[in-house]
Design a protein around this motif. Sequence first.
Motif, short mmCIF file in Angstrom:
data_model
loop_
_atom_site.label_atom_id
_atom_site.label_comp_id
_atom_site.label_asym_id
_atom_site.label_seq_id
_atom_site.Cartn_x
_atom_site.Cartn_y
_atom_site.Cartn_z
N PHE A 63 -16.09 -9.94 -16.95
CA PHE A 63 -16.27 -10.56 -18.27
C PHE A 63 -17.62 -10.13 -18.86
O PHE A 63 -17.71 -9.76 -20.04
N ARG A 67 -17.82 -8.01 -22.38
CA ARG A 67 -18.55 -8.50 -23.57
C ARG A 67 -19.79 -7.65 -23.86
O ARG A 67 -20.12 -7.38 -25.01
N HIS A 92 -7.07 -19.39 -33.45
CA HIS A 92 -6.36 -18.97 -32.23
C HIS A 92 -7.27 -18.23 -31.26
O HIS A 92 -6.79 -17.63 -30.30
N LYS A 94 -9.33 -15.55 -31.85
CA LYS A 94 -9.64 -14.12 -32.06
C LYS A 94 -11.09 -13.96 -32.50
O LYS A 94 -11.49 -14.53 -33.52
N ASN A 109 -11.04 -5.31 -32.07
CA ASN A 109 -10.29 -6.13 -31.12
C ASN A 109 -10.48 -5.51 -29.74
O ASN A 109 -10.79 -4.32 -29.62
N SER A 111 -9.25 -5.70 -25.32
CA SER A 111 -8.32 -6.18 -24.30
C SER A 111 -8.84 -5.70 -22.96
O SER A 111 -9.44 -4.62 -22.86
N HIS A 112 -8.62 -6.51 -21.93
CA HIS A 112 -9.05 -6.07 -20.60
C HIS A 112 -8.01 -6.46 -19.57
O HIS A 112 -7.36 -7.50 -19.69
N ASP A 130 -3.89 -3.96 -26.65
CA ASP A 130 -3.53 -4.66 -25.42
C ASP A 130 -3.42 -3.64 -24.29
O ASP A 130 -2.86 -2.56 -24.46
N GLU A 176 2.22 -7.48 -27.70
CA GLU A 176 0.93 -8.19 -27.67
C GLU A 176 -0.05 -7.58 -28.66
O GLU A 176 -0.86 -8.30 -29.25
N LYS A 180 -1.88 -9.66 -31.44
CA LYS A 180 -3.34 -9.71 -31.51
C LYS A 180 -3.86 -9.19 -32.85
O LYS A 180 -4.87 -9.66 -33.35
N GLY A 183 -3.56 -11.88 -35.09
CA GLY A 183 -4.51 -12.93 -34.73
C GLY A 183 -3.83 -14.25 -34.44
O GLY A 183 -4.47 -15.29 -34.46
N GLY A 185 -1.34 -16.89 -32.17
CA GLY A 185 -1.28 -17.31 -30.78
C GLY A 185 0.16 -17.43 -30.33
O GLY A 185 0.99 -16.60 -30.65
#
Length: 252
Positions: A63, A67, A92, A94, A109, A111-112, A130, A176, A180, A183, A185
């Motif tokens: 994480f 980030r 949601h 984002k 955006n 994704s991990h 994603d 996904e 995403k 935005g 959920g």
Amino acid sequence: MAANKQQWQQVLPGALAHAEEVHVWCASLDLSAHQRENLLHTLSADEVARAGRFFFRKDQDRFIAARGILRNILGHYLGEAPRSIRFAYSPHGKPVLEANSGGDSLCFNLSHSDRFALYAVALNRNMGVDIEHIRYDVAVEQITRRFFSPGEASLLGGIPEKERYEVFFQYWTRKESVLKAKGEGLSFPMEQCDVSCIHGELSAVTLPGKNGEASCWYVQDLFPGKGYAAAIAVEGGDCKLSCFLYNLPKFP
Ligand SMILES: CC(C)(COP(=O)(O)OP(=O)(O)OC[C@H]1O[C@@H](n2cnc3c(N)ncnc32)[C@H](O)[C@@H]1OP(=O)(O)O)[C@@H](O)C(=O)NCCC(=O)NCCS
């Protein structure tokens, strides 16, 4: 699945000059303790607190890496110190840039999954990415019944079991990525988002709207590495995708 595997360039991209340009970055999240320590110093207090809530050390480390790398990438485009970047969150969850932190034009955006992260950056357009580590312990039939369109389910059912998981995850990441980009959920109508027509190039996916009006999203598969499926979805209009590897000397 016909696919156009993109080249991941090992160069530092310049500024985003046109609305059609979309930059995608791929980064490894397994960093040295020294690199992670450097990134930790760029995180905000709430991000540090969030990192501290992970149960497993590996998740915490990844994480921090995800980030911190996000902040470095955005700082590159904004010409700002990574630490000074401020995020806001949609209902949601984002993340977006705060208006006075470049959020009036730069969109992103991320994704991990497991040890990789993908980041998409563009000007003034919604995008979603994603990435999923392909696993062979998922209840493919159950998930397909619930979240896939009848057309997708029937295509998937005709694929030999050995290859089915890869195609399942490719479809899943396409869906996904659209979710995403919008935005949204869990209210997103996954089963109405048919992504079985995508072949190599950016392909249009149409989604029915609540009031009858449709929206159009461009979706393309990404190939970050063996054992991973990934896709990007971009709000309608012309789009020129360029892909970059993060491991550059600018970001020690
Ligand atoms: C958020 C969601 C899209 C994440 O998908 P995932 O495959 O588990 O995770 P990914 O790695 O692809 O994406 C995670 C990243 O997407 C971003 N993200 C979070 N919420 C998002 C959203 N609604 N839309 C787009 N991106 C989102 C964040 O940057 C997050 O990274 P972070 O861990 O650094 O914060 C998925 O869990 C979801 O649909 N959640 C719905 C949550 C919701 O509606 N909650 C309602 C609360 S009232």
